[in-house]
Write an enzyme that holds these catalytic residues in place. Structure first.
Site, PDB file in Angstrom:
ATOM      1  N   GLU A 125       0.565  -1.576  -0.054  1.00 51.30           N
ATOM      2  CA  GLU A 125      -0.246   0.050   0.185  1.00 51.30           C
ATOM      3  C   GLU A 125       1.209   1.493   0.108  1.00 51.30           C
ATOM      4  O   GLU A 125       1.743   0.940   0.959  1.00 51.30           O
ATOM      5  CB  GLU A 125      -0.690  -0.373   0.788  1.00 51.30           C
ATOM      6  CG  GLU A 125      -1.500   0.767   1.581  1.00 51.30           C
ATOM      7  CD  GLU A 125      -2.186   1.361   3.079  1.00 51.30           C
ATOM      8  OE1 GLU A 125      -4.111   1.507   3.290  1.00 51.30           O
ATOM      9  OE2 GLU A 125      -2.078   0.141   3.629  1.00 51.30           O
ATOM     10  N   LYS A 175      -9.051   2.656  -2.362  1.00 47.70           N
ATOM     11  CA  LYS A 175      -8.898   2.009  -0.905  1.00 47.70           C
ATOM     12  C   LYS A 175     -10.615   2.385  -0.266  1.00 47.70           C
ATOM     13  O   LYS A 175     -10.729   3.567  -0.426  1.00 47.70           O
ATOM     14  CB  LYS A 175      -7.852   2.644   0.260  1.00 47.70           C
ATOM     15  CG  LYS A 175      -8.540   1.743   1.369  1.00 47.70           C
ATOM     16  CD  LYS A 175      -7.618   1.510   2.294  1.00 47.70           C
ATOM     17  CE  LYS A 175      -7.471   1.405   3.485  1.00 47.70           C
ATOM     18  NZ  LYS A 175      -6.574   1.870   4.092  1.00 47.70           N
ATOM     19  N   CYS A 221      -5.318  -3.422   2.551  1.00 50.63           N
ATOM     20  CA  CYS A 221      -5.089  -3.235   3.472  1.00 50.63           C
ATOM     21  C   CYS A 221      -6.519  -3.663   4.332  1.00 50.63           C
ATOM     22  O   CYS A 221      -7.414  -5.144   4.142  1.00 50.63           O
ATOM     23  CB  CYS A 221      -4.419  -2.188   3.970  1.00 50.63           C
ATOM     24  SG  CYS A 221      -3.464  -2.682   5.312  1.00 50.63           S
TER      25      CYS A 221
END
Length: 639
Positions: free
Chosen positions: A46, A115, A171
């Site tokens: 990330e 994300k 994540c």
């Protein structure tokens, strides 16, 4: 890739926080290494272009422009490489900043995935900088690419191998209650890439390991998890570079924590699709909001690092094997004990030959009777010697009964079989299939009639391997009242018997070990001149370790014969030559189809593992199905 394998990589380079050009060079070096090692896809952590721990620097225009230049540099370097690259970068769109994954292939940005779940608890302050990508779908110009879709609702598909479809979550997206990967999988993604910066805390690594493993299992997918590592700021957190590649609840590869580098895993996307088709509760949603972006990656040979055990039914580690053996025998004996308790029957009949299968059946009976508190003398073991019986097996049968404290009878069936030969006008000198099966059916008749005499269940001894090959006499040893070994393959029968021997005292241990060392045989043909077993099953039908291998991958995984042959050559290299493997695979396929009629009328028996051939459980096929498709597919393979 021809057989559905995709080599995946997860790469954690050493970075410098906010030094995008340096980070780009590190990424390029790792991409080159992954490409040289044959990776079709390589995933990075990330925000790896900038570093995850930039904090308020993310709001600086200088950093964002530098990050874009770094992505452009990676993009330019990839033009001649045949590897998909997934890197993390912050991307501003108007007034919002998104934590994104950028997908690059051959110098083209295929798409950008933001994300969705932005954490703002504990040590995480992402909401301070980033907006959620949920419901975002916008086309932007970025780096050297124009009109690129920025959206979480994207699936990337290899045009030449459609089973290779991957989606992306980042994540925290994995850690939430409803992960984006669920919808991605339901819309066809067989591979999930996760770009992560998960800090390390006491006990967190094991949780992360299980989270990734179980997500891949729940979704029948491969999961590539790539974590940040050395170089991230340690002002408040430490990152360990804990990378994991998992497939359908199995870990293919896992990095050692607090190290940097690349891990590889050979993902079988063909098997993943088979598992999804097999599971009727895995239902595609075909959500219209998902966009499929295709890329043209030609199929090529994959240098497989993945190992395929020669004994797929047997656990690989000693500790797992011991606990698994205990579990299997417990399942078998519980099945029998439940049947006895339900019927009120307190006796069983067991033909005890002194061979492996009947020995395991006796072990199961003993465990069941002990669990029910029934006297072992109610286990009626019968040895029925005839033309092929050797002194070794007959003696071992008697010793087993004595050691376990069961009842034992010796009933010689030679005269009965000879009378039967007279009745049907068969010459005893002709040792053909009639000669053999007459003995097997006489033994079954004796057991069935004695079961009436004693009010007992006849316990079947035949195993899964014999059922697959049809190596059983129809309406002979093929038939029983409860078949305790019906889902135990021959290779596993050996380990279960060895397990029982290891935990037994003398003299039982010695006789069990001698049973293990006795050649597998139905003992239906006369012994040799030395009184030893002349008829050895594996000389006739082939090695059971090969057949169990073929059985597992044909029935459990749905693989084609050509793929099984390809894998078997790798697994048994140095033990069997290619011609031998192909010969016995051909025999297996032919017998498996031709002998289905025996499996269509099997007696009851407990399912133990993931492979069973009971028509009431996992396997149904017509007895007159043509085998030509499978044989033709195998015939086209070169040795």
């Amino acid at each position: 890739m021809k057989y559905g394998f995709v080599k995946a990589a997860a790469a954690t380079p050493k970075i410098r926080v906010a030094d995008c050009n340096y980070n780009a060079n590190q990424i390029i070096d790792f991409v080159s290494e992954a490409c040289n090692n044959g990776a079709e896809i390589v995933v990075f952590p990330e925000l790896c272009v900038t570093g995850y721990t930039c904090s308020d620097l993310f709001l600086q225009t200088a950093l964002l422009k530098s990050a874009e230049n770094a992505v452009r540099k990676v993009q330019e370097s990839s033009k001649s490489l045949d590897t998909v690259i997934v890197i993390g970068a912050p991307i501003a769109v108007m007034q919002s900043l998104y934590n994104c994954a950028v997908v690059i292939y051959k110098g083209e940005i295929l798409g950008i995935v933001p994300k969705v779940n932005i954490p703002n608890y504990g040590e995480f302050y992402e909401v301070r900088h980033f907006a959620s990508g949920k419901d975002v779908s916008v086309y932007i110009d970025y780096a050297d690419s124009e009109n690129i879709l920025l959206s979480p609702y994207q699936i990337f598909e290899c045009a030449d191998m459609p089973d290779f479809k991957f989606g992306i979550e980042i994540c925290e997206d994995l850690w939430v209650v409803s992960s984006p990967s669920v919808e991605l999988a339901l819309n066809g993604a067989t591979v999930i890439c996760n770009l992560s910066s998960s800090d390390d805390l006491i006990g967190k690594a094991q949780f992360r390991h299980e989270l990734v493993r179980m997500q891949s299992g729940k979704l029948y997918c491969a999961y590539i998890y790539c974590d940040s590592g050395f170089g991230e700021s340690t002002t408040d957190m430490v990152f360990s570079g804990h990378n994991i590649i998992s497939e359908n609840a199995s870990i293919l590869s896992e990095s050692k924590r607090f190290t940097q580098g690349i891990i590889y895993g050979d993902i079988d996307v063909e098997r993943l699709q088979y598992e999804r088709r097999r599971s009727t509760t895995f239902c595609n949603t075909f959500n219209g909001k998902y966009v499929i972006k295709k890329f043209a990656m030609a199929k090529r040979a994959v240098n497989l690092e993945r190992k395929f055990s020669q004994t797929p039914f047997v656990p690989s580690s000693a500790g797992d094997l011991e606990s698994r053996c205990e579990e299997i025998i417990t399942i078998q004996s519980t099945g029998l004990a439940t049947r006895l308790a339900h019927t009120g029957i307190k006796n069983v009949m067991l033909g005890l030959s002194g061979g492996l299968d009947s020995t395991l059946a006796l072990i199961v009976c003993v465990h069941a009777f002990d669990a029910l508190g029934i006297d072992r003398k109610n286990i009626h073991t019968i040895t029925m010697p005839c033309f092929g019986t050797t002194g070794r097996t007959k003696s071992n049968a008697e010793k087993l009964a004595q050691a376990y404290g069961t009842s034992f009878e010796d009933i010689n069936i030679t005269l009965s079989v000879r009378q039967h030969f007279k009745d049907i006008n068969h010459d005893e000198k002709l040792t053909d299939i009639t000669y053999e099966n007459s003995q097997a059916r006489e033994r079954t008749q004796v057991l069935m009639d004695l079961s009436n005499k004693y009010g007992a269940l006849v316990i079947g001894t035949g195993d899964l391997s014999e059922l697959a090959l049809g190596w059983a006499t129809y309406n002979g040893d093929h038939m029983s009242m409860y078949a305790v070994n019906a889902s135990i393959p021959k290779t596993l029968v050996r380990y279960l018997t060895a397990y029982e021997a290891d935990k037994s005292d003398e003299p039982l241990k010695s006789v069990l070990l001698d049973v293990l060392n006795t050649p597998v045989s139905p003992e239906l043909l006369p012994p040799d001149n030395n009184g030893e077993i002349a008829q050895k099953t594996e000389d006739v039908v082939g090695p059971y370790e090969l057949h169990d291998y073929f059985l597992y991958y044909l029935v459990r995984c749905g693989f084609t014969p050509s793929k099984i042959y390809y894998m078997a050559k790798l697994s048994f290299s140095g033990k069997y030559d290619n011609a031998t493997i192909k010969k016995w695979l051909t025999v297996f396929v032919k017998r498996f189809f031709a002998q289905q009629f025996k499996r269509s009328c099997l007696p009851d028996g407990p399912k133990v593992g993931s492979v069973t051939l009971s028509p009431r459980s996992d396997w149904r096929m017509p007895s007159d199905a043509s085998v030509n498709v499978w044989l033709n597919e195998l015939d086209n393979q070169e040795n």
